[in-house]
Design a protein around this motif. Sequence first.
Motif, PDB file in Angstrom:
ATOM      1  N   UNK A  19      46.771  -6.122  33.962  1.00 13.11           N
ATOM      2  CA  UNK A  19      47.366  -5.235  34.968  1.00 13.11           C
ATOM      3  C   UNK A  19      46.428  -4.103  35.344  1.00 13.11           C
ATOM      4  N   UNK A  20      46.418  -3.737  36.618  1.00 14.53           N
ATOM      5  CA  UNK A  20      45.621  -2.600  37.074  1.00 14.53           C
ATOM      6  C   UNK A  20      46.433  -1.317  36.964  1.00 14.53           C
ATOM      7  N   UNK A  21      45.814  -0.186  37.299  1.00  8.88           N
ATOM      8  CA  UNK A  21      46.544   1.089  37.204  1.00  8.88           C
ATOM      9  C   UNK A  21      47.682   1.154  38.214  1.00  8.88           C
ATOM     10  N   UNK A  22      48.767   1.793  37.806  1.00 10.26           N
ATOM     11  CA  UNK A  22      49.940   1.915  38.682  1.00 10.26           C
ATOM     12  C   UNK A  22      49.822   3.155  39.551  1.00 10.26           C
ATOM     13  N   UNK A  23      50.402   3.060  40.748  1.00 13.55           N
ATOM     14  CA  UNK A  23      50.447   4.223  41.633  1.00 13.55           C
ATOM     15  C   UNK A  23      51.474   5.241  41.153  1.00 13.55           C
ATOM     16  N   UNK A  24      52.359   4.790  40.273  1.00 11.45           N
ATOM     17  CA  UNK A  24      53.457   5.661  39.828  1.00 11.45           C
ATOM     18  C   UNK A  24      52.917   6.811  38.980  1.00 11.45           C
ATOM     19  N   UNK A  25      53.372   8.006  39.283  1.00 11.68           N
ATOM     20  CA  UNK A  25      53.012   9.192  38.529  1.00 11.68           C
ATOM     21  C   UNK A  25      54.143   9.493  37.540  1.00 11.68           C
ATOM     22  N   UNK A  26      53.873  10.321  36.501  1.00 11.51           N
ATOM     23  CA  UNK A  26      54.961  10.697  35.587  1.00 11.51           C
ATOM     24  C   UNK A  26      56.168  11.284  36.335  1.00 11.51           C
ATOM     25  N   UNK A  27      55.885  12.017  37.413  1.00  8.78           N
ATOM     26  CA  UNK A  27      56.992  12.616  38.177  1.00  8.78           C
ATOM     27  C   UNK A  27      57.897  11.538  38.788  1.00  8.78           C
ATOM     28  N   UNK A  28      57.301  10.398  39.161  1.00  7.46           N
ATOM     29  CA  UNK A  28      58.114   9.306  39.714  1.00  7.46           C
ATOM     30  C   UNK A  28      59.043   8.740  38.644  1.00  7.46           C
ATOM     31  N   UNK A  29      58.509   8.614  37.426  1.00 11.14           N
ATOM     32  CA  UNK A  29      59.339   8.108  36.319  1.00 11.14           C
ATOM     33  C   UNK A  29      60.460   9.102  36.013  1.00 11.14           C
ATOM     34  N   UNK A  30      60.113  10.395  36.044  1.00  9.44           N
ATOM     35  CA  UNK A  30      61.133  11.428  35.783  1.00  9.44           C
ATOM     36  C   UNK A  30      62.211  11.358  36.863  1.00  9.44           C
ATOM     37  N   UNK A  31      61.766  11.195  38.130  1.00  8.65           N
ATOM     38  CA  UNK A  31      62.735  11.117  39.235  1.00  8.65           C
ATOM     39  C   UNK A  31      63.670   9.933  39.033  1.00  8.65           C
ATOM     40  N   UNK A  32      63.131   8.843  38.586  1.00  9.39           N
ATOM     41  CA  UNK A  32      63.945   7.638  38.358  1.00  9.39           C
ATOM     42  C   UNK A  32      64.986   7.903  37.261  1.00  9.39           C
ATOM     43  N   UNK A  33      64.519   8.533  36.181  1.00  3.84           N
ATOM     44  CA  UNK A  33      65.439   8.837  35.076  1.00  3.84           C
ATOM     45  C   UNK A  33      66.542   9.782  35.556  1.00  3.84           C
ATOM     46  N   UNK A  34      66.149  10.787  36.333  1.00  5.58           N
ATOM     47  CA  UNK A  34      67.147  11.745  36.835  1.00  5.58           C
ATOM     48  C   UNK A  34      68.123  11.060  37.793  1.00  5.58           C
ATOM     49  N   UNK A  35      67.629  10.116  38.572  1.00  2.49           N
ATOM     50  CA  UNK A  35      68.503   9.384  39.492  1.00  2.49           C
ATOM     51  C   UNK A  35      69.585   8.623  38.746  1.00  2.49           C
ATOM     52  N   UNK A  80      66.868   7.550  43.775  1.00  2.00           N
ATOM     53  CA  UNK A  80      66.290   6.245  43.441  1.00  2.00           C
ATOM     54  C   UNK A  80      65.690   5.548  44.659  1.00  2.00           C
ATOM     55  N   UNK A  81      65.959   6.078  45.855  1.00  2.00           N
ATOM     56  CA  UNK A  81      65.453   5.441  47.076  1.00  2.00           C
ATOM     57  C   UNK A  81      64.042   5.945  47.381  1.00  2.00           C
ATOM     58  N   UNK A  82      63.471   5.485  48.523  1.00  2.00           N
ATOM     59  CA  UNK A  82      62.145   5.988  48.904  1.00  2.00           C
ATOM     60  C   UNK A  82      62.195   7.456  49.317  1.00  2.00           C
ATOM     61  N   UNK A  83      63.409   7.963  49.565  1.00  2.00           N
ATOM     62  CA  UNK A  83      63.561   9.384  49.912  1.00  2.00           C
ATOM     63  C   UNK A  83      63.847  10.189  48.655  1.00  2.00           C
ATOM     64  N   UNK A  84      63.131   9.905  47.568  1.00  2.00           N
ATOM     65  CA  UNK A  84      63.486  10.543  46.292  1.00  2.00           C
ATOM     66  C   UNK A  84      63.342  12.054  46.328  1.00  2.00           C
ATOM     67  N   UNK A  85      62.392  12.532  47.128  1.00  2.00           N
ATOM     68  CA  UNK A  85      62.211  13.977  47.162  1.00  2.00           C
ATOM     69  C   UNK A  85      63.455  14.673  47.715  1.00  2.00           C
ATOM     70  N   UNK A  86      64.018  14.096  48.784  1.00  2.00           N
ATOM     71  CA  UNK A  86      65.254  14.664  49.341  1.00  2.00           C
ATOM     72  C   UNK A  86      66.376  14.581  48.305  1.00  2.00           C
ATOM     73  N   UNK A  87      66.431  13.483  47.572  1.00  2.00           N
ATOM     74  CA  UNK A  87      67.448  13.321  46.532  1.00  2.00           C
ATOM     75  C   UNK A  87      67.298  14.371  45.450  1.00  2.00           C
ATOM     76  N   UNK A  88      66.064  14.656  45.078  1.00  2.00           N
ATOM     77  CA  UNK A  88      65.833  15.645  44.010  1.00  2.00           C
ATOM     78  C   UNK A  88      66.200  17.050  44.475  1.00  2.00           C
ATOM     79  N   UNK A  89      65.884  17.350  45.741  1.00  2.00           N
ATOM     80  CA  UNK A  89      66.281  18.674  46.242  1.00  2.00           C
ATOM     81  C   UNK A  89      67.805  18.758  46.351  1.00  2.00           C
ATOM     82  N   UNK A  90      68.451  17.638  46.681  1.00  2.00           N
ATOM     83  CA  UNK A  90      69.920  17.632  46.707  1.00  2.00           C
ATOM     84  C   UNK A  90      70.447  17.895  45.301  1.00  2.00           C
ATOM     85  N   UNK A  91      69.753  17.360  44.307  1.00  2.73           N
ATOM     86  CA  UNK A  91      70.171  17.598  42.927  1.00  2.73           C
ATOM     87  C   UNK A  91      69.978  19.063  42.540  1.00  2.73           C
TER      88      UNK A  91
END
Lengths: 193, 391
Positions: A19-35, A80-91
């Motif tokens: 496997x090659x390196x993932x584009x996902x950053x730790x913040x993306x994983x955190x966002x997923x967990x929070x979702x 959890x959607x592609x608009x995760x930033x909006x979701x996080x600000x809503x949170x």
Amino acid sequence: MFHFSNIVRTKGDPKILEGGPSLKQPADQLARALGWFSIGLGVVELFAPRRVTRTLGMEGHETLVRAFGVREIMAGIMTLSVEKNAGLWARVGGDGLDAAALLSGLTADNPKKGNIALALLMVGGIAVLDYRAAQDTKPRRPSRDARRKLYPNRSGFPKGIESARTAARQIAAHAKTGVETNEVKQGDERRVP
Amino acid sequence: MKALVWHGKEDIRCDTVTDPEIQDPRDAIIKVTSCAICGSDLHLFHNFIPGMLPGDIMGHETMGEVVEVGSGVNGKLKKGDRVVVPFTIICGECDQCKRGNFSVCETTNRKRHLADKVFGHATAGLFGYTHLTGGYPGGQAEYLRVPFADATHIKVPAGIPDEQLLFLSDIFPTGWQAAAQCDIEPTDTVAIWGCGPVGQMAIRSAILLGANQVIAIDCLPERLSMAEAGGATTINFETESVVERLQELTDGKGPEKCIDCVGMESHVMPSLPDTLLDRAKQMVMAESDRPHVLREMIYVCRPGGIISVPGVYSGLSDMLPMGAFMNKGLTMRTGQTHVNRWTDDLLRRIEEGEIDPSFVITHTVALAQGPEMYQVFRDKRDSCVKVVLKP
């Protein structure tokens, strides 16, 4: 190395060796967990509001808890959607509402005020995570005022646009002449049954 | 070999994978010399089109050199041939292929049981484009297995750079088909929504097919400038009313021909409430597509006009104004591109210098940088319009 995805490959199709390196950053994983956390909490608030209000000594506020549950689920789905930033600000906004609602129940005569204090502490901690994730997942789209390259010389027509237009006009005129020559004129006796 | 592999939503990686092998006598293996990221790859990147599985290799705009052929290719290809690979896999023998309807080939979708259920009838197999269309590994890789290679190829001559030929695989014939199915007449105004790579090709195609006026609609300055360079009058929908401007430019009659080069992920703007509602519904999976452009086209198109839809839609679209569509007597023509129907003519036009499709390329990078370029292309960073990858 074992890759789970290789199991579903059609026989003979390329399989992952490394496997090659993932584009996902730790913040993306955190966002997923929070979702997912948001959806879980929302389901509890929506379907077991009495348990929540009893734990907090805030009986009679079940409708408010249910509404908060719906809000949590919506924010979770958005996170959890592609608009995760909006979701996080809503949170983050939702955390403010949660804190305000909890503070309203933090009265001297509430026998469960210890639980409320604990809940406030949790909301505070989660708000910090929400805020951090929201900051770190900001969309990297350029702002509207950002300087952009323009491409005014990329016509795609090596001989120029006018040449392309002229050629098209000639073909159309040629086709029209062809149609007219072959056209059956109105009143032509061949059209009469 | 190295390949760009889909691992989930917004997660594409440059992995090392096993080399493709000949699986069927009609297969060929090509060594990829150039490939590109298509706008429709972004729908997969966002996981808006169902049927992707982790481990799928991306990419359907590919060209290269034949390095191995199966025994059933029957001399139609040989080692060393230079080919562009059309994104639609075709058998060349079924009833649809014989009619020239290559994108609905009845043979090549190897997972037709899935597509039959979702679409009613299966369509052709496509490279790197979900298991609904066969789950074939794509061409953003060092090597590509081409199934039905005796029919699925466009032989191209030496001496013309990859950059001029690569887009015969998809965006050039897609833009061309979008314009051709409009039956353009010399007095027509053709309005084109979306100035991404397919929109740019549709603009040039409409000019070459003799449109009187071409109007291009987008909000990104770099894309509008490229559209203007190609001969279009432009409308920036963030600063102008599309409907009012189109009325102005057509003496209140509306454009005779409208082309949707946007598809299922139309721009979301607070000033357009339907786009907000679509986005919300898409998020909770109550609607798969955001069809704002379709609504606007139906509203603004001149009665009796034609609506052409090369933009990709995946499933269900809500609130389409069917009343206006029916009463105005509009015709809608859609479809994945029947690539091989057009490529002989388009290759001739490239060879004769009538058009050079490489104008659309803004970024050329190594394959390993592909994952990052998906983000750059998605976010429209660095004025990105089209990315070419070099394995």
